[in-house]
Each structure stands twice: as structure tokens, then as C-alpha cells.
Design a protein around this motif. Sequence first.
Motif, mmCIF file in Angstrom:
data_model
loop_
_atom_site.group_PDB
_atom_site.id
_atom_site.type_symbol
_atom_site.label_atom_id
_atom_site.label_comp_id
_atom_site.label_asym_id
_atom_site.label_seq_id
_atom_site.Cartn_x
_atom_site.Cartn_y
_atom_site.Cartn_z
ATOM 1 N N THR A 309 36.345 -24.498 19.461
ATOM 2 C CA THR A 309 37.877 -24.041 20.309
ATOM 3 C C THR A 309 38.088 -22.666 19.709
ATOM 4 O OG1 THR A 309 38.766 -25.456 18.294
ATOM 5 C CG2 THR A 309 38.319 -26.112 21.221
ATOM 6 N N SER A 310 37.511 -22.184 18.398
ATOM 7 C CA SER A 310 37.788 -21.094 17.445
ATOM 8 C C SER A 310 37.207 -19.545 17.872
ATOM 9 C CB SER A 310 37.141 -21.134 16.357
ATOM 10 O OG SER A 310 36.180 -21.226 16.366
ATOM 11 N N LEU A 311 36.170 -20.310 19.386
ATOM 12 C CA LEU A 311 35.515 -19.211 19.701
ATOM 13 C C LEU A 311 34.501 -17.863 18.757
ATOM 14 C CD1 LEU A 311 38.318 -18.208 22.291
ATOM 15 C CD2 LEU A 311 35.755 -19.993 22.361
ATOM 16 N N LYS A 312 34.226 -18.928 17.605
ATOM 17 C CA LYS A 312 33.579 -17.566 16.621
ATOM 18 C C LYS A 312 32.056 -17.918 17.291
ATOM 19 C CE LYS A 312 36.553 -18.247 13.350
ATOM 20 N NZ LYS A 312 36.914 -17.447 11.302
ATOM 21 N N THR A 313 31.931 -18.874 17.650
ATOM 22 C CA THR A 313 30.276 -19.062 18.295
ATOM 23 C C THR A 313 29.607 -17.522 18.481
ATOM 24 O OG1 THR A 313 30.785 -20.786 19.559
ATOM 25 C CG2 THR A 313 28.719 -20.200 20.329
ATOM 26 N N PHE A 314 28.422 -17.654 18.219
ATOM 27 C CA PHE A 314 27.890 -16.314 18.465
ATOM 28 C C PHE A 314 26.991 -16.394 19.662
ATOM 29 C CE2 PHE A 314 23.488 -13.796 17.577
ATOM 30 C CZ PHE A 314 24.245 -12.531 18.208
ATOM 31 N N PHE A 315 27.345 -16.128 20.911
ATOM 32 C CA PHE A 315 26.847 -16.325 22.840
ATOM 33 C C PHE A 315 26.007 -15.009 22.488
ATOM 34 C CE2 PHE A 315 31.024 -17.679 22.654
ATOM 35 C CZ PHE A 315 31.785 -18.393 22.623
ATOM 36 N N HIS A 316 24.466 -15.901 22.388
ATOM 37 C CA HIS A 316 23.480 -14.963 21.948
ATOM 38 C C HIS A 316 22.147 -15.422 22.622
ATOM 39 C CE1 HIS A 316 21.337 -10.630 22.265
ATOM 40 N NE2 HIS A 316 20.267 -11.577 22.042
ATOM 41 N N GLY A 317 21.158 -15.567 23.691
ATOM 42 C CA GLY A 317 20.398 -16.529 23.141
ATOM 43 C C GLY A 317 19.363 -15.692 23.995
ATOM 44 N N HIS A 318 18.291 -16.323 24.331
ATOM 45 C CA HIS A 318 16.888 -15.671 24.799
ATOM 46 C C HIS A 318 15.959 -16.816 25.572
ATOM 47 C CE1 HIS A 318 17.215 -11.488 23.816
ATOM 48 N NE2 HIS A 318 17.596 -12.025 22.396
ATOM 49 N N SER A 319 16.065 -17.058 26.678
ATOM 50 C CA SER A 319 15.063 -18.394 27.281
ATOM 51 C C SER A 319 13.917 -18.460 26.107
ATOM 52 C CB SER A 319 14.997 -17.877 28.595
ATOM 53 O OG SER A 319 15.586 -17.336 29.566
ATOM 54 N N TYR A 320 12.827 -17.805 25.890
ATOM 55 C CA TYR A 320 11.841 -18.030 24.893
ATOM 56 C C TYR A 320 12.458 -18.159 23.584
ATOM 57 C CZ TYR A 320 8.980 -18.359 29.158
ATOM 58 O OH TYR A 320 8.675 -18.949 30.267
ATOM 59 N N THR A 321 13.200 -18.033 23.720
ATOM 60 C CA THR A 321 13.662 -17.766 21.405
ATOM 61 C C THR A 321 12.777 -19.406 21.558
ATOM 62 O OG1 THR A 321 16.462 -16.392 22.122
ATOM 63 C CG2 THR A 321 15.639 -17.912 20.077
ATOM 64 N N GLY A 322 12.617 -19.284 20.417
ATOM 65 C CA GLY A 322 11.883 -20.334 19.196
ATOM 66 C C GLY A 322 10.747 -21.016 19.971
ATOM 67 N N ASN A 323 9.983 -19.676 21.186
ATOM 68 C CA ASN A 323 8.758 -20.703 21.523
ATOM 69 C C ASN A 323 7.823 -21.161 20.624
ATOM 70 O OD1 ASN A 323 5.624 -20.252 22.706
ATOM 71 N ND2 ASN A 323 7.260 -21.064 24.500
ATOM 72 N N GLN A 324 7.725 -22.848 21.018
ATOM 73 C CA GLN A 324 7.139 -23.605 19.912
ATOM 74 C C GLN A 324 5.259 -22.885 19.293
ATOM 75 O OE1 GLN A 324 9.136 -24.986 22.259
ATOM 76 N NE2 GLN A 324 9.477 -27.133 22.085
#
Length: 455
Positions: A309-324
Motif C-alpha cells: 500500500t506504500s506504492l513503492k513497488t518497482f512496477f516493471h517486468g518482462h515475460s521471459y525475465t529470468g528464463n530458466q
Amino acid sequence: MESQKLVEKSSQYLWLPFTQMKDYDENPLIIESGEGVRLRDINGNEYLDGYSSLWLNVHGHRKEEINNAIKQQLDKIAHSTLLGAANVPSILLAEKLIDLAPNSLKRVFYSDSGATSVEIAIKMAYQYWQNKGQGKKQKFITLQNAYHGDTVGAISVGKVDIFHRVYKSLMFESLVVTFPDPYHHPESLNSETIRDRALDELENILAEHHEEIAGMTVESMIQGAGGMNIMPKGYLKGVEELCRKYKVLLIVDEVATGFGRTGKMFAVEHEEVEPDIMTVAKGITAGYLPIAATLTTEEIYQAFYDDYTSLKTFFHGHSYTGNQLGCAAALANLEIFEREKLVQQVQEKSKLIESLLEPLRDHPHVGDIRQLGMICGIELVKDKKKKVPFEWAQRIGYWTTIKMRELGMLTRPVGDTIVFMPPLVTSEKELEEMVFILKSAIEEITTEAATALEV
């Protein structure tokens, strides 16, 4: 499929990156396979990989250990999202990266290319200050001739005019400072004086604007697409000290220079620089799969850590982030680095490359040779004494690389600077063969160009 039909289909359907397709249609090339430091096209022609398949191949093509690591991971799972759920290879790779990186860096945020890793760094730096309650710090400093990728944020801290000017209305404005470039400097000054003047200019801007500056982006030790320009000794360290003094985040781009390419695991090690944020890609998987990472300090990470609720989240990401699959390839790559002591090998091979290129320094159309580890740029000029370039429209760099292709080696130029950046495992014999082709192509094309000018 018949090779001519593939050429026709490539011309009909593909739109290649950083390529004028009219050029491609005149000189098409389709790669079918590779082995070691050689590539093979659909007609069976072989080429030495003189640019590491765009600065990222490390161990050559079809490295058995990396192939096996990907196959083993494929038997478990190919991909699952990192949004709210970690996976095993991404955890192990993050641990390994932090172990190898400068001591300041403690957290890893994954993406899929150098440009996206820089985009993330810019957004992190911007939001960091917002989360810390210093909302005025919104601007960025960058260097003239900088290149950090092609997303809108990355081009906004990029200053290669030919690449970026068309998108000017899309970009946010950055503060631009002089890159300390001894070869292209208009005055005949030593590198120390040029360095000190550039640092003085940077300090003046920081002193005046630091309260509104979030971060400074800088390629580590050498500019890549901006011309293969190398920083004078002590400049990057000076930048770090000024960023600390004026409380500005230092964002170091190691996309091209990381993973042994300069004779250190990361180029910042040449001057013991500790970034606040560091971006890596290219060599992270040895050129196998698209993985990138943005590494940050714990201080930056903690500025985002709070109740939702502090809204400090980093709202960023990619579909294949950290692909195994990519993370598994990267882990195998880094194991090979350690086992084969590859960084030490690069240091030795760098000396050999320097000696092989040395005769070119006397060539009447070689203005400068710039080298850091196994990264080399050979700048071609019309007039060596006066440092007068060839006419832009002559495209001497381009035609030199086309001639190199005819002679059996692939690379791409940066303007009229020929990039020579072979895979780190290239043997002594292969390096000699590559440099012979390089010299032959330069001799033929520059001689033809000079003769045409005289006529």
C-alpha cells in the motif's frame, strides 16, 4: 531448401536490425551453422567470427558444456514466470553474479537484453529518489557519443546523433558532458589534461544541478557503438568520486565490456569502481540465449521494500525475465570461465593482438588503433597527419567489412572504425588469420578510395 529461395524469402519477409535493407538485398548473407570461431552460410562458405556475433560470443559456437546445460534444463522446464515466483537457475545465477560483481552490488533484476537492462536502471534510479522523498531528482547525465541501447529510455541517455536524432521528440532530455577523447580532441593536448578538463566540466554541472539529477550513465572504460573510444586512465574513477560527492547514482553499462572482454571480469575492475547500478548482458550466456541483468546496491533495493500500500513497488517486468534455459546457459558459461581461467587467457591474448595490429599503425589510412583487452577499433581516415576522415558517403568502413567477408571473416564497422572483437577462446593461429584478413581488406579498400579521390 534451395539457397536462392532462402535469400528471396529473407528479402521478402525479414526486416533486419540496424540494417539498411537495400544494402542487405545487394549483399545478402544467411548463416546456417557454426563451430568454434567459424560460421557457415547456406552456400557452405566459412567465415571467422571477427565480432563475436555482435560482441557476445565467448567460447565459440556449439560449446558442449553449454549445450548440455541447456538440454538438462529443458528436461526439467523451459520457462516459468519470475513475476511473484522465483526459479532455481535464476537464484543460483543471481548468487554467482553477486559473487563476481563489485562489492557494492547485492541484488539482481533480470531482463532480456542490454537495452532493457539500461531501461530498468534508469527507471530504478528515477523511482529510488521518488521513494526516498527527493522528487526533484529526475534528470540524468550522459556522455557525448554514448550508446546504451535502443529503447526510448536508453536512447534518451544515448548521444550518437546518427542513431538518435530522428527520435528526438520521443526522448526525455539529458544533460550531456564531454567524453575525454584524446584522438578526436581538437587541440593537441595530453590525455591527462583532456581527462581533467572533462572532469572539471562534469563537476561544474553537478555543482549546479545535483539537486535535480537522479543518476549518471556511463559505458565502462570504452564507448562501443559511439566509436570504440577509450577513456583516459583515471577518468571513470573520477566520475565515481564526483557522483559520490554530489549524491548522484552512478549507473555503469557493462553490457559490451563485461565477462572478460577487457581482461577483467568487469571493466570497472580496471579502476576499482563500485557502481550503484550496473547493467550486464551479451557475454552473460556466452552468446547463447537472451539474458540480461541490472545489479544494484542493497540501499537501492531497500528503498523499494515496503508494504504494498506504500506504492513503492518497482512496477516493471518482462515475460521471459529470468528464463530458466538462459540462466542455465549462463551458469555453465561462468563455470567454464573459472575452470579454464579465461580472464587470464584474455590478458595474454590481448598482448598478441596488440603485436599483430602494431604494423597497421604505420598505414597511411589508419588514423588510430584503440584496444582494451580483446576489444579493438581501427579507425580509417583519408589523411593520417591531419586526421581528416573519408567522406561519409564513401562508407569506407562498410566496404572494408564487405571485403573482409569476401576474404573469410565477418564483422561490422562503427562508421569508419572497424570493430575487431573475436571470441575469447580464439587461438593464436586463428587470431593471426583474422588480422591478416583485416589488414588485406583495409589495404585494398583504402587504396581504391584514395585513388578514386585523386582521380
